[in-house]
Design a protein around this motif. Structure first.
Motif, PDB file in Angstrom:
ATOM      1  N   GLU A 178       0.790  -1.128  -0.027  1.00 52.94           N
ATOM      2  CA  GLU A 178       0.026  -0.003  -0.034  1.00 52.94           C
ATOM      3  C   GLU A 178       0.886   1.223   0.045  1.00 52.94           C
ATOM      4  OE1 GLU A 178      -3.486   2.022   2.689  1.00 52.94           O
ATOM      5  OE2 GLU A 178      -2.666   0.329   3.349  1.00 52.94           O
ATOM      6  N   GLY A 179       1.211   1.916  -1.292  1.00 54.87           N
ATOM      7  CA  GLY A 179       1.975   2.832  -1.395  1.00 54.87           C
ATOM      8  C   GLY A 179       3.313   2.538  -1.674  1.00 54.87           C
ATOM      9  N   PRO A 180       4.390   3.493  -1.984  1.00 50.46           N
ATOM     10  CA  PRO A 180       4.560   4.506  -1.711  1.00 50.46           C
ATOM     11  C   PRO A 180       3.733   5.544  -2.781  1.00 50.46           C
ATOM     12  CG  PRO A 180       6.573   4.110  -2.552  1.00 50.46           C
ATOM     13  CD  PRO A 180       5.708   2.629  -2.476  1.00 50.46           C
ATOM     14  N   PHE A 181       3.451   4.801  -3.844  1.00 46.08           N
ATOM     15  CA  PHE A 181       2.642   5.557  -5.233  1.00 46.08           C
ATOM     16  C   PHE A 181       1.459   6.146  -4.963  1.00 46.08           C
ATOM     17  CE2 PHE A 181       6.079   2.416  -6.428  1.00 46.08           C
ATOM     18  CZ  PHE A 181       7.063   3.216  -6.682  1.00 46.08           C
ATOM     19  N   HIS A 187       0.146   7.703   6.120  1.00 44.13           N
ATOM     20  CA  HIS A 187       1.344   7.432   5.416  1.00 44.13           C
ATOM     21  C   HIS A 187       2.389   8.660   5.526  1.00 44.13           C
ATOM     22  CE1 HIS A 187      -0.067   3.811   2.925  1.00 44.13           C
ATOM     23  NE2 HIS A 187      -1.094   4.007   3.824  1.00 44.13           N
ATOM     24  N   PRO A 188       3.623   8.540   5.983  1.00 41.01           N
ATOM     25  CA  PRO A 188       4.620   9.265   6.017  1.00 41.01           C
ATOM     26  C   PRO A 188       5.090  10.121   4.497  1.00 41.01           C
ATOM     27  CG  PRO A 188       5.983   7.328   5.923  1.00 41.01           C
ATOM     28  CD  PRO A 188       4.363   7.219   5.900  1.00 41.01           C
ATOM     29  N   ASP A 189       4.745  11.540   4.568  1.00 41.07           N
ATOM     30  CA  ASP A 189       4.724  12.098   3.287  1.00 41.07           C
ATOM     31  C   ASP A 189       6.087  12.126   2.776  1.00 41.07           C
ATOM     32  OD1 ASP A 189       5.852  13.858   5.064  1.00 41.07           O
ATOM     33  OD2 ASP A 189       4.301  15.511   4.700  1.00 41.07           O
ATOM     34  N   HIS A 190       7.146  12.152   3.628  1.00 38.82           N
ATOM     35  CA  HIS A 190       8.524  11.994   2.936  1.00 38.82           C
ATOM     36  C   HIS A 190       8.910  10.909   2.336  1.00 38.82           C
ATOM     37  CE1 HIS A 190       9.483  10.005   6.774  1.00 38.82           C
ATOM     38  NE2 HIS A 190      10.408   9.347   6.421  1.00 38.82           N
ATOM     39  N   CYS A 191       8.086   9.777   2.214  1.00 34.89           N
ATOM     40  CA  CYS A 191       8.365   8.559   1.631  1.00 34.89           C
ATOM     41  C   CYS A 191       7.517   8.349   0.411  1.00 34.89           C
ATOM     42  CB  CYS A 191       8.300   7.417   2.590  1.00 34.89           C
ATOM     43  SG  CYS A 191       9.311   7.211   3.883  1.00 34.89           S
ATOM     44  N   ILE A 192       6.718   9.130   0.183  1.00 37.92           N
ATOM     45  CA  ILE A 192       5.699   9.168  -0.919  1.00 37.92           C
ATOM     46  C   ILE A 192       6.395   9.224  -2.232  1.00 37.92           C
ATOM     47  CG2 ILE A 192       3.438  10.077  -1.923  1.00 37.92           C
ATOM     48  CD1 ILE A 192       2.394  10.184   1.118  1.00 37.92           C
ATOM     49  N   THR A 224       3.461   0.929  16.836  1.00 36.97           N
ATOM     50  CA  THR A 224       3.762   1.631  15.468  1.00 36.97           C
ATOM     51  C   THR A 224       3.072   0.900  14.385  1.00 36.97           C
ATOM     52  OG1 THR A 224       5.793   0.009  15.309  1.00 36.97           O
ATOM     53  CG2 THR A 224       6.209   2.001  16.445  1.00 36.97           C
ATOM     54  N   ILE A 225       3.107   1.951  13.218  1.00 37.83           N
ATOM     55  CA  ILE A 225       2.846   1.476  11.964  1.00 37.83           C
ATOM     56  C   ILE A 225       3.575   2.053  10.814  1.00 37.83           C
ATOM     57  CG2 ILE A 225       0.914   3.224  11.941  1.00 37.83           C
ATOM     58  CD1 ILE A 225      -0.731   1.284  10.100  1.00 37.83           C
ATOM     59  N   GLY A 226       4.487   1.194  10.117  1.00 42.28           N
ATOM     60  CA  GLY A 226       5.373   1.581   9.461  1.00 42.28           C
ATOM     61  C   GLY A 226       6.434   2.600  10.056  1.00 42.28           C
ATOM     62  N   GLN A 227       6.325   3.933   9.364  1.00 43.74           N
ATOM     63  CA  GLN A 227       7.548   4.732  10.151  1.00 43.74           C
ATOM     64  C   GLN A 227       6.852   5.647  11.197  1.00 43.74           C
ATOM     65  OE1 GLN A 227      10.641   4.063   8.721  1.00 43.74           O
ATOM     66  NE2 GLN A 227       9.439   2.741   7.787  1.00 43.74           N
ATOM     67  N   MET A 228       5.758   5.237  11.706  1.00 44.35           N
ATOM     68  CA  MET A 228       4.681   6.098  12.291  1.00 44.35           C
ATOM     69  C   MET A 228       4.426   5.677  13.719  1.00 44.35           C
ATOM     70  SD  MET A 228       4.257   8.654   9.905  1.00 44.35           S
ATOM     71  CE  MET A 228       3.053   9.799  10.249  1.00 44.35           C
ATOM     72  N   THR A 229       4.543   6.576  14.877  1.00 43.64           N
ATOM     73  CA  THR A 229       4.018   6.278  16.021  1.00 43.64           C
ATOM     74  C   THR A 229       2.570   6.200  16.218  1.00 43.64           C
ATOM     75  OG1 THR A 229       6.115   6.896  16.811  1.00 43.64           O
ATOM     76  CG2 THR A 229       4.416   6.488  18.467  1.00 43.64           C
ATOM     77  N   VAL A 230       1.981   5.302  16.842  1.00 41.09           N
ATOM     78  CA  VAL A 230       0.343   5.440  16.968  1.00 41.09           C
ATOM     79  C   VAL A 230       0.093   5.290  18.590  1.00 41.09           C
ATOM     80  CG1 VAL A 230       0.170   4.724  14.633  1.00 41.09           C
ATOM     81  CG2 VAL A 230      -0.018   2.863  16.493  1.00 41.09           C
ATOM     82  N   GLU A 231      -0.997   5.638  18.838  1.00 42.53           N
ATOM     83  CA  GLU A 231      -1.424   5.529  19.988  1.00 42.53           C
ATOM     84  C   GLU A 231      -2.880   4.730  20.168  1.00 42.53           C
ATOM     85  OE1 GLU A 231      -2.124   9.411  21.612  1.00 42.53           O
ATOM     86  OE2 GLU A 231       0.122   9.965  21.910  1.00 42.53           O
ATOM     87  N   VAL A 232      -3.125   3.800  20.855  1.00 41.42           N
ATOM     88  CA  VAL A 232      -4.269   3.139  20.922  1.00 41.42           C
ATOM     89  C   VAL A 232      -5.219   3.720  22.353  1.00 41.42           C
ATOM     90  CG1 VAL A 232      -5.379   0.993  21.506  1.00 41.42           C
ATOM     91  CG2 VAL A 232      -3.736   0.942  20.047  1.00 41.42           C
ATOM     92  N   ARG A 233      -6.133   4.296  21.703  1.00 37.69           N
ATOM     93  CA  ARG A 233      -6.994   4.979  22.828  1.00 37.69           C
ATOM     94  C   ARG A 233      -8.450   4.217  22.966  1.00 37.69           C
ATOM     95  NH1 ARG A 233      -6.302  11.171  20.667  1.00 37.69           N
ATOM     96  NH2 ARG A 233      -3.975  10.994  20.687  1.00 37.69           N
ATOM     97  N   GLY A 234      -8.782   3.337  23.794  1.00 40.30           N
ATOM     98  CA  GLY A 234     -10.012   2.664  23.907  1.00 40.30           C
ATOM     99  C   GLY A 234     -10.013   1.769  22.641  1.00 40.30           C
TER     100      GLY A 234
END
Length: 403
Positions: free
Chosen positions: A140-143, A152-157, A301-311
């Motif tokens: 899924e990506g980077p195209f 998705h991290p914009d610097h990798c698109i 994490t998901i890919g290059q991004m940090t995520v938070e699980v809230r509920g």
């Protein structure tokens, strides 16, 4: 001297099976991991089946097929470059408890070197007690279009500056590929879609600002899937419905298959109803689950991004931007059925037959037809899962009893 013994014959009795878009009482006969036609089995042999399994009136459905899952149980397919095989095995094993018997591990937009490290090791492999079948990778990506980047991290698109040459350079080997999500409005996207389709890779349209006309051209070139409908695309507009309009377009063959996240968060119940009523044969339930599925609240994490699980939701750290779900396929099935009031058959086929058809593997997966793989699940009317079977072998059973 007696001849060689036939392979083991297994009879599943007291079943309510899903076949040919209806549920009815019948037996299932399995030999060498395949569902067989009992009329071709000798009478004496049928009376002496090697193994008989009493389904106790359970609904027997084909196993669920998951086309978009970024990770689960602490594993992120886009970051696990040092332990790729171990991570896939952990997720494949864990998914059995959710009724998933086949899946496409999904890699999101990443730096080029990550693709070259990870993709060659996400190998296709058959399922069994060790875990669900790996059908091939969904990239899924980077195209994609940066305007609809989502998590998705914009610097990798990337753009497709040199068409298929760029794609091959970024990904490396395509041997393990099954699905590629891209934005059809990118320059040079159309010939890339054609080439991927020729290679037997399903092209999915997503993370896009495409108008309907561009989407129709992409389908004409071979694309036949939409990535997480309604999410990361232009909203429906009555003068140009965008990619959503493909569900009712008169210019493309129907159905165009579309993934939809029925987790109760990504897609409003009314939107689920609109999609289902417009194109009931195209709906494919996906979880879009991330590494936090099966884990407690916290930072992941998901890919290059940090995520938070809230509920019950996962968001980019420090924001309210959704970035994948933490719902199981069984939970999505219940939500979808509740929101749309569809039949039990329609709900189950959205997680079995439709994804199989989208990939062109309906002869082997997603059905209980004769000759298909004996991958199935036992359920009740409320979609509570009691057991999962691959090649006629129990690989998960709910509760304390082992298979």
């Amino acid at each position: 001297m007696p001849g060689p013994r036939m392979p083991q014959l297994i009879k599943f009795k007291n079943c309510r099976i899903l076949r040919n878009s209806r549920i009815f009482e019948d037996d299932i006969w399995v030999r060498e991991g395949k569902i067989i036609d009992p009329e071709k089995v000798f009478f004496d042999e049928k009376n002496c089946a090697d193994v008989q399994v009493d389904c106790q009136g359970a609904i027997v459905s084909p196993g669920f097929i998951e086309l978009q899952i970024n990770g689960a149980f602490g594993i992120d397919f886009s970051q696990n470059e040092n332990n790729v095989e171990e991570g896939v095995s952990k997720v494949a094993k864990g998914l059995l408890a959710h009724g998933v018997t086949a899946f496409c591990p999904t890699v999101v937009t990443s730096p080029k070197h990550m693709y070259h490290q990870i993709l060659p090791r996400l190998r296709k492999r058959p399922g069994g007690p060790h875990g669900a079948t790996v059908l091939g990778v969904h990239v899924e990506g980077p195209f994609i279009n940066v305007e609809k980047k989502g998590a998705h991290p914009d610097h990798c698109i990337r753009g497709l500056d040199k068409g298929f040459e760029t794609l091959s350079d970024v990904y490396g080997s395509l041997d393990n590929f099954r699905i590629v999500t891209l934005a059809p409005e990118l320059e040079n996207a159309m010939p890339v879609i054609e080439e991927l389709t020729k290679r037997g890779i399903l092209v999915s349209l997503g993370h896009s600002v495409s108008d309907l006309q561009c989407g129709e051209e992409a389908v004409g070139r071979g694309a036949n899937f939409i990535t997480h409908l309604f999410n990361a695309m232009l909203p429906f507009h009555h003068r140009d419905p965008g990619l959503v309009g493909l569900l009712a377009s008169e210019r493309v063959p129907q159905p165009v298959y579309y993934g939809i996240i029925a987790d109760g968060i990504h897609t409003h119940p009314a939107a689920l109803r609109i999609a289902h009523r417009t194109s009931p044969q195209g709906v494919v339930l996906v979880t879009d689950a991330i590494s936090a599925m099966g884990l407690e609240e916290g930072t992941h994490t998901i890919g290059q991004m940090t995520v938070e699980v809230r509920g019950d939701r996962a968001v980019l750290a420090g924001t309210d931007t959704l970035c994948g779900s933490i719902a199981s396929m069984v939970a999505c099935l219940r939500t979808f059925r509740g929101a749309t009031s569809c039949s039990l058959v329609e709900a189950l086929e959205a997680a079995t037959l439709h994804p199989a058809r989208a990939l062109g593997i309906q002869g082997q997966k997603g059905t209980l037809d004769f000759g298909a793989d004996a991958d199935f699940v036992f359920l009740d009317e409320a979609l509570n899962l009691s057991s999962t079977w691959i090649a006629g072998e129990c690989v998960f059973r709910h509760g304390a009893r082992p298979c």
